[in-house]
Design an enzyme around this catalytic site. Structure first.
Site, PDB file in Angstrom:
ATOM      1  CG  ASN A  52      23.737  -8.418  41.092  1.00  0.00           C
ATOM      2  OD1 ASN A  52      24.500  -7.629  41.656  1.00  0.00           O
ATOM      3  ND2 ASN A  52      22.417  -8.348  41.194  1.00  0.00           N
ATOM      4  CE  LYS A  95      21.510 -10.344  44.181  1.00  0.00           C
ATOM      5  NZ  LYS A  95      20.279 -11.014  44.615  1.00  0.00           N
ATOM      6  CG  HIS A 145      18.321  -6.742  41.068  1.00  0.00           C
ATOM      7  ND1 HIS A 145      17.742  -7.091  42.273  1.00  0.00           N
ATOM      8  CD2 HIS A 145      18.977  -7.838  40.624  1.00  0.00           C
ATOM      9  CE1 HIS A 145      18.049  -8.356  42.535  1.00  0.00           C
ATOM     10  NE2 HIS A 145      18.799  -8.833  41.553  1.00  0.00           N
ATOM     11  CD  GLU A 174      18.489  -8.059  45.674  1.00  0.00           C
ATOM     12  OE1 GLU A 174      19.550  -7.474  45.415  1.00  0.00           O
ATOM     13  OE2 GLU A 174      18.384  -9.304  45.699  1.00  0.00           O
ATOM     14  CD  GLU A 190      17.790 -11.364  38.480  1.00  0.00           C
ATOM     15  OE1 GLU A 190      18.847 -11.992  38.406  1.00  0.00           O
ATOM     16  OE2 GLU A 190      17.600 -10.461  39.320  1.00  0.00           O
ATOM     17  N   GLY A 198      17.725 -15.535  45.757  1.00  0.00           N
ATOM     18  CA  GLY A 198      18.323 -15.741  47.066  1.00  0.00           C
ATOM     19  C   GLY A 198      17.566 -16.727  47.939  1.00  0.00           C
ATOM     20  CB  SER A 214      18.098 -19.978  43.292  1.00  0.00           C
ATOM     21  OG  SER A 214      17.668 -19.203  44.405  1.00  0.00           O
TER      22      SER A 214
HETATM   23  P1  13P Z   1      20.632 -15.341  43.531  1.00  0.00           P
HETATM   24  O1  13P Z   1      21.406 -16.003  42.430  1.00  0.00           O
HETATM   25  O2  13P Z   1      21.406 -15.157  44.797  1.00  0.00           O
HETATM   26  O3  13P Z   1      19.298 -15.970  43.732  1.00  0.00           O
HETATM   27  O4  13P Z   1      20.335 -13.835  43.023  1.00  0.00           O
HETATM   28  C1  13P Z   1      19.851 -13.654  41.758  1.00  0.00           C
HETATM   29  C2  13P Z   1      19.938 -12.226  41.441  1.00  0.00           C
HETATM   30  O5  13P Z   1      19.251 -11.416  42.035  1.00  0.00           O
HETATM   31  C3  13P Z   1      20.895 -11.810  40.404  1.00  0.00           C
HETATM   32  O6  13P Z   1      20.694 -10.489  40.040  1.00  0.00           O
END
Ligand code: 13P
Length: 256
Positions: free
Chosen positions: A9, A11, A95, A97, A167, A173, A212
């Site tokens: 992803n 983002k 997601h 976010e 997640e 992150g 992560s």
């Molecule tokens: P990270 O791997 O940067 O922690 O993000 C995970 C994520 O949100 C994947 O959709």
């Protein structure tokens, strides 16, 4: 035996040059992805570019979001049929976010999941608890609520194809990964919830871990019986990390 998936992803990252370089490196190592599914999910505006670069390869292009509506007066939205024209089959939905920053509700995620299934595409439905919810002992309650709303709105026949991504919000992150045991506990609970609807679909459904994931922790996570791959954020932008994570998933399949 379930086929593992590693999905990158990206983002809201990338540009034409960086995307081309990243894809070239990922494709160089494609022989290491035997027996697993690998996909990258760029920002929607780069779908065509990435789709072209991946043509004829074993790596697929996915989407990070899509509209639940077919077409019309929905300014700023991208429809499933538009994405499908560029070879997209997998769409990340819900997601954290999008839930936290763009106020997407369980109901909207369910509506989008239904639209994706109706289009013959594959939703990657994200669920996960915040740190506050985990510390309050509410993890299973939260993820069950999030998934249940989706389960209620999609046809049972489509269930086995649906992909779920656990997640934990506190692991995204942050560099803080859920331990393989913490993740396995939630994955098993999610699979049990699906089994209440359809036991066969539950045994076939891929449940990915995200938060992560990196080259170092991937193998241990993927070794757990209910973890069928990863949804990778930051590490999916670094070719070497992403390739190693894919390698870990392919290796876990061989040894597991
Ligand atoms: P990270 O791997 O940067 O922690 O993000 C995970 C994520 O949100 C994947 O959709």
């Amino acid at each position: 035996m379930r086929t593992s998936i590693v999905a990158g992803n990206w983002k809201m990252n990338g540009n034409l040059k960086a995307n081309a370089e990243l894809i070239a490196k990922i494709l160089k190592e494609a022989s290491r992805y035997d027996g697993i599914e690998v996909l990258v999910c760029p920002p929607a505006v780069y779908t065509a570019q990435v789709s072209d670069l991946l043509e004829g390869s074993v790596v697929a292009v996915g989407a990070q979001n899509a509209s639940a509506f077919g077409k019309g007066a929905y300014t700023g939205e991208v429809s499933l049929s538009m994405l499908a024209e560029f070879g997209v089959r997998h769409v990340i939905l819900g997601h954290s976010e999008r839930r936290a920053l763009f106020a997407e509700s369980d109901e909207q995620v369910a509506q989008k999941s239904q639209a994706v299934c109706d289009a013959g595409m594959v939703p990657i439905v994200c669920v996960g608890e915040t740190l506050e919810e985990r510390e309050a002992g509410k993890t299973l309650e939260v993820v069950s609520r999030q998934l249940k709303t989706v389960l209620e709105s999609i046809p049972v026949e489509a269930l086995a194809e649906v992909v779920v991504a656990y997640e934990p919000v506190w692991a995204i992150g942050t560099g803080k990964t859920a331990t393989p045991e913490q993740a396995q506990e939630v994955h098993a609970a999610l699979r049990a919830l699906v089994a209440e609807v359809d036991a066969d679909a539950a045994s076939r459904m891929r449940i990915l871990y995200g938060g992560s994931v990196n080259a170092e922790n991937a193998s241990q996570l993927f070794a757990k019986p209910d973890i069928d791959g990863g949804l990778v954020g930051g590490a999916s932008l670094k070719a070497n990390e992403f390739i190693a994570i894919c390698g870990a998933a392919a290796g876990a399949k061989v040894t597991g």
